[in-house]
Design a protein around this motif. Structure first.
Motif, PDB file in Angstrom:
ATOM      1  N   GLY A  61       1.163  -1.345   0.007  1.00  0.00           N
ATOM      2  CA  GLY A  61       0.060  -0.177  -0.155  1.00  0.00           C
ATOM      3  C   GLY A  61       0.794   1.722  -0.103  1.00  0.00           C
ATOM      4  N   LYS A  62       1.921   1.002   0.706  1.00  0.00           N
ATOM      5  CA  LYS A  62       3.004   2.039  -0.422  1.00  0.00           C
ATOM      6  C   LYS A  62       3.911   2.459  -1.189  1.00  0.00           C
ATOM      7  CE  LYS A  62       3.352   2.595   4.972  1.00  0.00           C
ATOM      8  NZ  LYS A  62       2.115   2.044   5.677  1.00  0.00           N
ATOM      9  N   ILE A  63       4.588   3.618  -1.179  1.00  0.00           N
ATOM     10  CA  ILE A  63       5.068   3.504  -3.047  1.00  0.00           C
ATOM     11  C   ILE A  63       6.414   3.248  -1.818  1.00  0.00           C
ATOM     12  CG2 ILE A  63       5.905   5.303  -4.824  1.00  0.00           C
ATOM     13  CD1 ILE A  63       3.326   6.965  -4.235  1.00  0.00           C
ATOM     14  N   ALA A  64       7.443   2.466  -3.676  1.00  0.00           N
ATOM     15  CA  ALA A  64       8.363   1.775  -2.995  1.00  0.00           C
ATOM     16  C   ALA A  64       9.501   2.912  -3.493  1.00  0.00           C
ATOM     17  CB  ALA A  64       8.029   0.019  -2.974  1.00  0.00           C
ATOM     18  N   VAL A  65       8.784   2.878  -5.036  1.00  0.00           N
ATOM     19  CA  VAL A  65       9.422   2.801  -6.104  1.00  0.00           C
ATOM     20  C   VAL A  65       9.008   3.458  -7.266  1.00  0.00           C
ATOM     21  CG1 VAL A  65      10.531   2.124  -8.990  1.00  0.00           C
ATOM     22  CG2 VAL A  65      11.081   0.488  -6.569  1.00  0.00           C
ATOM     23  N   GLN A  66       9.002   5.302  -7.101  1.00  0.00           N
ATOM     24  CA  GLN A  66       9.032   6.660  -8.383  1.00  0.00           C
ATOM     25  C   GLN A  66       9.569   6.785  -9.494  1.00  0.00           C
ATOM     26  OE1 GLN A  66       7.029   8.855  -5.535  1.00  0.00           O
ATOM     27  NE2 GLN A  66       6.617  10.617  -8.002  1.00  0.00           N
ATOM     28  N   LYS A  67       9.455   6.349 -10.582  1.00  0.00           N
ATOM     29  CA  LYS A  67       9.958   6.690 -11.802  1.00  0.00           C
ATOM     30  C   LYS A  67      12.101   6.352 -11.341  1.00  0.00           C
ATOM     31  CE  LYS A  67       6.874   9.954 -13.284  1.00  0.00           C
ATOM     32  NZ  LYS A  67       6.330   9.645 -14.011  1.00  0.00           N
ATOM     33  N   GLU A  68      12.160   5.333 -11.421  1.00  0.00           N
ATOM     34  CA  GLU A  68      13.873   5.140 -10.416  1.00  0.00           C
ATOM     35  C   GLU A  68      13.775   5.194  -9.489  1.00  0.00           C
ATOM     36  OE1 GLU A  68      16.375   5.587 -14.493  1.00  0.00           O
ATOM     37  OE2 GLU A  68      15.108   5.076 -16.044  1.00  0.00           O
ATOM     38  N   THR A  69      13.160   6.198  -8.956  1.00  0.00           N
ATOM     39  CA  THR A  69      13.949   6.358  -7.233  1.00  0.00           C
ATOM     40  C   THR A  69      13.222   5.292  -6.530  1.00  0.00           C
ATOM     41  OG1 THR A  69      13.997   8.651  -7.806  1.00  0.00           O
ATOM     42  CG2 THR A  69      14.037   8.011  -5.574  1.00  0.00           C
ATOM     43  N   LEU A  70      14.592   4.569  -5.447  1.00  0.00           N
ATOM     44  CA  LEU A  70      13.522   3.571  -4.459  1.00  0.00           C
ATOM     45  C   LEU A  70      13.292   4.535  -3.290  1.00  0.00           C
ATOM     46  CD1 LEU A  70      15.141  -0.199  -4.379  1.00  0.00           C
ATOM     47  CD2 LEU A  70      14.880   1.172  -2.443  1.00  0.00           C
ATOM     48  N   PHE A  71      12.917   4.269  -2.489  1.00  0.00           N
ATOM     49  CA  PHE A  71      12.740   4.532  -1.067  1.00  0.00           C
ATOM     50  C   PHE A  71      12.923   3.268  -0.758  1.00  0.00           C
ATOM     51  CE2 PHE A  71       9.270   6.805  -3.116  1.00  0.00           C
ATOM     52  CZ  PHE A  71      10.239   7.802  -4.122  1.00  0.00           C
ATOM     53  N   GLU A  72      13.719   3.619   0.838  1.00  0.00           N
ATOM     54  CA  GLU A  72      13.700   2.385   2.123  1.00  0.00           C
ATOM     55  C   GLU A  72      13.053   1.881   2.157  1.00  0.00           C
ATOM     56  OE1 GLU A  72      17.404   2.178   2.621  1.00  0.00           O
ATOM     57  OE2 GLU A  72      17.800   3.584   1.241  1.00  0.00           O
ATOM     58  N   PRO A  73      13.598   1.225   3.259  1.00  0.00           N
ATOM     59  CA  PRO A  73      11.948  -0.068   3.659  1.00  0.00           C
ATOM     60  C   PRO A  73      11.962  -0.051   4.856  1.00  0.00           C
ATOM     61  CG  PRO A  73      14.943  -0.791   3.959  1.00  0.00           C
ATOM     62  CD  PRO A  73      14.294   0.114   2.898  1.00  0.00           C
ATOM     63  N   GLU A  74      10.457   0.025   4.459  1.00  0.00           N
ATOM     64  CA  GLU A  74       9.475   0.521   5.649  1.00  0.00           C
ATOM     65  C   GLU A  74       8.741  -1.109   6.431  1.00  0.00           C
ATOM     66  OE1 GLU A  74       6.045   3.312   5.724  1.00  0.00           O
ATOM     67  OE2 GLU A  74       6.957   4.294   3.834  1.00  0.00           O
ATOM     68  N   GLY A  75      10.434  -1.377   7.269  1.00  0.00           N
ATOM     69  CA  GLY A  75       9.722  -2.697   7.798  1.00  0.00           C
ATOM     70  C   GLY A  75       9.077  -4.520   7.394  1.00  0.00           C
ATOM     71  N   GLU A  76       9.039  -4.628   6.289  1.00  0.00           N
ATOM     72  CA  GLU A  76       9.217  -5.175   5.535  1.00  0.00           C
ATOM     73  C   GLU A  76       9.743  -6.453   5.875  1.00  0.00           C
ATOM     74  OE1 GLU A  76       6.409  -6.651   3.553  1.00  0.00           O
ATOM     75  OE2 GLU A  76       5.776  -3.963   3.977  1.00  0.00           O
ATOM     76  N   VAL A  77       9.886  -7.638   7.198  1.00  0.00           N
ATOM     77  CA  VAL A  77      10.226  -9.116   7.283  1.00  0.00           C
ATOM     78  C   VAL A  77       9.859  -9.663   6.170  1.00  0.00           C
ATOM     79  CG1 VAL A  77      10.403  -7.537   9.539  1.00  0.00           C
ATOM     80  CG2 VAL A  77       7.990  -8.815   8.837  1.00  0.00           C
TER      81      VAL A  77
END
Length: 442
Positions: free
Chosen positions: A422-438
């Protein structure tokens, strides 16, 4: 209706019904709560997907991500749309530990228990030595513990463990058969002209042990004049053996030079010499192998990755086109270096299959619905209310791989957004830091 995320005006790809249709997708928390024509206005984040395709998140069932201190593989997979992966393949799956279970992840990932790992746990470190009855019993008990802790099943890398007998692996496979929704992943015993013997063994394992068996990277094992016969054998076995298979879209494989795969005599198997082998990691990266370098690396740097340009490309395409073939990357890196499949498998497979005449739903099916069914992921692989909000928004005309054998770490083009939980993890080749996926446990 209050939504955390709305994907507006996209063309939804349905890999189950094999169709595309215009719809808006509403997300609350980590779940899809709405698919339809309405456009709710009480929304925290909106993605304008006009002119874009919206797919379920890609599922990669053959990954190598066994190192705790590296995230390169996960990051590369997420950038190309992979939201769920199963690692620990080819017999290399780890023993589940608290550290492994609690490590934050870039995507949803589970692990097999590796056959080689089990052997090492019972003191059997010689890959050319068969296990005796005592060692097999000890491995069985450890495997039971790991399956109870959440392992997805057993992975076998028989080409890497020539000493493993059929009775050894069948005793372990019978254990997996006792557990719900777990399976055996198998890197078969032989490649090249003997690959059909390996396929036959995999089918026997499924039939005799009553367990699902997934043949890993079938094209890289059998694309030496044997691929069509291998597919025929799998097809004929369907009434009595639960066998699936995956492939990646390259005519070159990659593994460690110190493994049994590169034991003397490999040239005869592939009918290719040292000039077809490329060093993929370490200080010699990019060089073609020579007899002298081969001996040196085998002795001094056995973990060095080697890319072998040895398979028949047309046979690779035949495998990918088969209706039952799942796309899987076999992503493997050594200190951030490796094969372009790590960064390019899914977009590259898509472009190849488009050229071969498949429709977008047929193509996306191989990366979503098929692996979800094969892995018993019942809450993903399709876009429906109640499913996990793992989604890929991509441009159908621009999606392509950029990674090459010279520059294997280049991210793909055309992936506009990747939504994970439900959260944007990649936007136009920009990868965001993980938010706790285990780590996923089963």
């Amino acid at each position: 209706m209050k939504l955390d995320l709305l994907i507006l005006d996209g063309s939804v790809v349905d890999p189950e019904k094999l169709e595309t249709y215009k719809a808006n997708i509403g997300v609350e928390g980590d779940s899809i709560v709405y698919v339809g024509s309405d456009a709710p206005t009480d929304v925290k984040v909106t993605i304008d997907a006009k002119g874009l395709y919206v797919s379920p998140g890609f599922i990669d069932t053959h990954v190598h991500d066994e190192k705790l201190d590296e995230d390169d593989v996960e990051r590369a997979l997420l950038l190309q749309g992979v939201t769920t992966a199963v690692a620990g393949n080819c017999g290399l799956g780890p023993i589940l530990s608290d550290e492994l279970l609690s490590k934050p992840r870039y995507l949803r990932i589970g692990f097999f228990t590796g056959h080689q790992t089990l052997r090492q746990e019972v003191g059997l470190n010689d890959v050319y030595m068969p296990a005796d009855s005592k060692a097999i019993k000890e491995m069985v008990e450890i495997l039971k513990q790991e399956l109870s802790k959440g392992s997805f099943g057993l992975s076998l890398g028989l080409e890497y463990v020539p000493g493993a007998s059929y009775s050894e692996i069948s005793e372990l496979a019978k254990v997996v058969a006792q557990y719900d929704k777990k399976w055996v992943s198998i890197h078969i015993r032989y490649d090249g002209e003997r690959s059909l013997e390996g396929v036959k063994e995999a089918i026997s394992l499924a039939s005799e042990c009553g367990v699902r068996v997934q043949i890993s990277h079938l094209a890289s094992m059998a694309s030496f004049g044997c691929l069509e016969k291998a597919l025929e054998m799998i097809e004929e076995a369907k009434p009595h053996a639960d066998v699936t298979f995956d492939s990646y879209p390259y005519r070159a494989f990659c593994t460690r030079i110190g493994s049994a795969v590169f034991d003397p005599g490999f040239e005869k198997r592939w009918k290719k010499g040292f000039s077809s082998l490329q060093v993929a990691s370490g200080k010699n990266r990019g060089k073609r192998l020579t007899q002298e370098l081969y001996v040196k690396l085998r002795k001094e740097e056995p973990d060095t990755l080697i890319i072998a340009h040895v398979m028949n490309e047309e046979e690779v395409k035949v495998a990918l086109k088969h209706p039952d073939c799942m796309i899987a990357s076999d992503a493997l890196m050594e200190n951030g270096q490796g094969h372009p499949r790590v960064c390019g498998t899914f977009p590259r497979a898509f472009r190849i299959l488009l050229k071969e005449g498949l429709s977008w739903p047929e193509i996306v099916r191989k990366a979503t619905y098929l692996p979800a069914k094969a892995s018993w992921f019942e809450d993903r692989g399709v876009i429906k209310q109640g499913c996990k909000a793992d989604l890929v928004v991509f441009h159908p005309k621009k999606i392509e791989d950029c990674a090459t054998f010279k520059e294997p770490n280049l991210p793909p083009k055309g992936i506009e957004y990747v939504v994970l939980g439900g959260k944007i993890a990649v936007q136009k080749e920009t990868l965001f830091e993980p938010e706790g996926e285990v780590m996923l446990r089963r």
